[in-house]
Scaffold this motif. Structure first.
Motif, PDB file in Angstrom:
ATOM      1  N   ALA A 130     -39.629  44.137   1.452  1.00  0.00           N
ATOM      2  CA  ALA A 130     -38.367  44.885   1.523  1.00  0.00           C
ATOM      3  C   ALA A 130     -37.951  45.157   2.966  1.00  0.00           C
ATOM      4  CB  ALA A 130     -38.487  46.194   0.756  1.00  0.00           C
ATOM      5  N   ALA A 131     -38.921  45.202   3.887  1.00  0.00           N
ATOM      6  CA  ALA A 131     -38.621  45.483   5.297  1.00  0.00           C
ATOM      7  C   ALA A 131     -38.200  44.235   6.074  1.00  0.00           C
ATOM      8  CB  ALA A 131     -39.847  46.110   5.962  1.00  0.00           C
ATOM      9  N   LEU A 132     -38.237  43.069   5.451  1.00  0.00           N
ATOM     10  CA  LEU A 132     -37.837  41.844   6.138  1.00  0.00           C
ATOM     11  C   LEU A 132     -36.331  41.831   6.393  1.00  0.00           C
ATOM     12  CD1 LEU A 132     -40.017  39.290   4.131  1.00  0.00           C
ATOM     13  CD2 LEU A 132     -40.423  40.162   6.454  1.00  0.00           C
ATOM     14  N   ALA A 133     -35.898  40.994   7.321  1.00  0.00           N
ATOM     15  CA  ALA A 133     -34.480  40.944   7.709  1.00  0.00           C
ATOM     16  C   ALA A 133     -33.571  40.541   6.548  1.00  0.00           C
ATOM     17  CB  ALA A 133     -34.295  39.979   8.875  1.00  0.00           C
ATOM     18  N   ALA A 134     -34.013  39.611   5.722  1.00  0.00           N
ATOM     19  CA  ALA A 134     -33.199  39.141   4.590  1.00  0.00           C
ATOM     20  C   ALA A 134     -34.089  39.037   3.348  1.00  0.00           C
ATOM     21  CB  ALA A 134     -32.570  37.800   4.925  1.00  0.00           C
ATOM     22  N   PRO A 135     -34.480  40.172   2.775  1.00  0.00           N
ATOM     23  CA  PRO A 135     -35.454  40.131   1.679  1.00  0.00           C
ATOM     24  C   PRO A 135     -35.011  39.296   0.477  1.00  0.00           C
ATOM     25  CG  PRO A 135     -34.567  42.349   1.949  1.00  0.00           C
ATOM     26  CD  PRO A 135     -34.066  41.537   3.092  1.00  0.00           C
ATOM     27  N   ASP A 136     -33.727  39.282   0.159  1.00  0.00           N
ATOM     28  CA  ASP A 136     -33.273  38.507  -0.997  1.00  0.00           C
ATOM     29  C   ASP A 136     -33.545  37.020  -0.847  1.00  0.00           C
ATOM     30  OD1 ASP A 136     -32.396  40.783  -2.262  1.00  0.00           O
ATOM     31  OD2 ASP A 136     -30.299  40.521  -1.697  1.00  0.00           O
ATOM     32  N   ARG A 137     -33.543  36.541   0.402  1.00  0.00           N
ATOM     33  CA  ARG A 137     -33.736  35.113   0.688  1.00  0.00           C
ATOM     34  C   ARG A 137     -35.124  34.834   1.275  1.00  0.00           C
ATOM     35  NH1 ARG A 137     -30.182  31.826  -0.015  1.00  0.00           N
ATOM     36  NH2 ARG A 137     -31.019  30.340   1.473  1.00  0.00           N
ATOM     37  N   SER A 138     -36.058  35.747   1.040  1.00  0.00           N
ATOM     38  CA  SER A 138     -37.372  35.638   1.679  1.00  0.00           C
ATOM     39  C   SER A 138     -38.508  35.495   0.681  1.00  0.00           C
ATOM     40  CB  SER A 138     -37.643  36.879   2.539  1.00  0.00           C
ATOM     41  OG  SER A 138     -36.721  36.955   3.591  1.00  0.00           O
ATOM     42  N   VAL A 139     -39.574  34.882   1.192  1.00  0.00           N
ATOM     43  CA  VAL A 139     -40.830  34.752   0.461  1.00  0.00           C
ATOM     44  C   VAL A 139     -41.913  35.320   1.377  1.00  0.00           C
ATOM     45  CG1 VAL A 139     -42.492  33.162  -0.564  1.00  0.00           C
ATOM     46  CG2 VAL A 139     -40.034  32.654  -0.703  1.00  0.00           C
ATOM     47  N   LEU A 140     -42.646  36.302   0.888  1.00  0.00           N
ATOM     48  CA  LEU A 140     -43.726  36.911   1.653  1.00  0.00           C
ATOM     49  C   LEU A 140     -45.058  36.527   1.011  1.00  0.00           C
ATOM     50  CD1 LEU A 140     -44.598  39.279   3.797  1.00  0.00           C
ATOM     51  CD2 LEU A 140     -45.077  40.475   1.662  1.00  0.00           C
ATOM     52  N   VAL A 141     -45.967  36.048   1.839  1.00  0.00           N
ATOM     53  CA  VAL A 141     -47.319  35.740   1.391  1.00  0.00           C
ATOM     54  C   VAL A 141     -48.252  36.747   2.065  1.00  0.00           C
ATOM     55  CG1 VAL A 141     -49.174  34.031   1.344  1.00  0.00           C
ATOM     56  CG2 VAL A 141     -46.777  33.284   1.164  1.00  0.00           C
ATOM     57  N   LEU A 142     -48.927  37.554   1.270  1.00  0.00           N
ATOM     58  CA  LEU A 142     -49.896  38.517   1.780  1.00  0.00           C
ATOM     59  C   LEU A 142     -51.288  38.011   1.419  1.00  0.00           C
ATOM     60  CD1 LEU A 142     -49.977  42.315   1.682  1.00  0.00           C
ATOM     61  CD2 LEU A 142     -51.849  41.074   0.616  1.00  0.00           C
TER      62      LEU A 142
END
Length: 127
Positions: free
Chosen positions: A50-62
């Motif tokens: 959610a803190a990314l610049a463009a969360p709707d268009r993002s994929v986060l790998v943790l």
């Protein structure tokens, strides 16, 4: 990429290149976080996303190597091209590499696999 000080410069370069390649291939933004979660893993990954610049268009790998956990969070737009089954396949591929002791290779392969699945098909016009 967080917790990058655990990687050599060469390893960071490999992961950064995988992220750049994935973004070009899929036209989505990719982020990788490697480190311990602050609390429960899924909610923590969702907060990072959610803190990314463009969360709707993002994929986060943790990736939490100590806990042997991988979480992938996709934004609402990215989810149109990357469904849960495809995310699960990439997660399993990453976990398999991690189990073999290849953290960097697993991240690179997983990011690449996610991008492959998220890539929109090339439109071909019939003649």
């Amino acid at each position: 990429m967080a917790a990058g000080d655990a990687f050599t410069a060469s390893q960071r370069h490999q992961i950064d290149k995988a992220i750049r390649d994935a973004e070009q291939m899929s036209r989505y933004e990719f982020s990788v976080y490697v480190g311990a979660s602050d609390g429960e893993t899924r909610p923590f990954a969702q907060r990072l996303h959610a803190a990314l610049a463009a969360p709707d268009r993002s994929v986060l790998v943790l990736v939490d190597p100590a806990a042997r956990i991988v979480e992938v969070v996709t934004g609402t737009v990215a989810r149109r091209d990357l469904d849960d089954a495809e995310v699960k396949l990439a997660t399993l591929a990453m976990q398999s590499a991690f189990a073999a002791g290849d953290l960097v290779g697993g991240i690179v392969a997983g990011v690449h696999q996610l991008a492959e699945h998220a890539r929109r098909p090339t439109l071909q016009h019939g003649g």
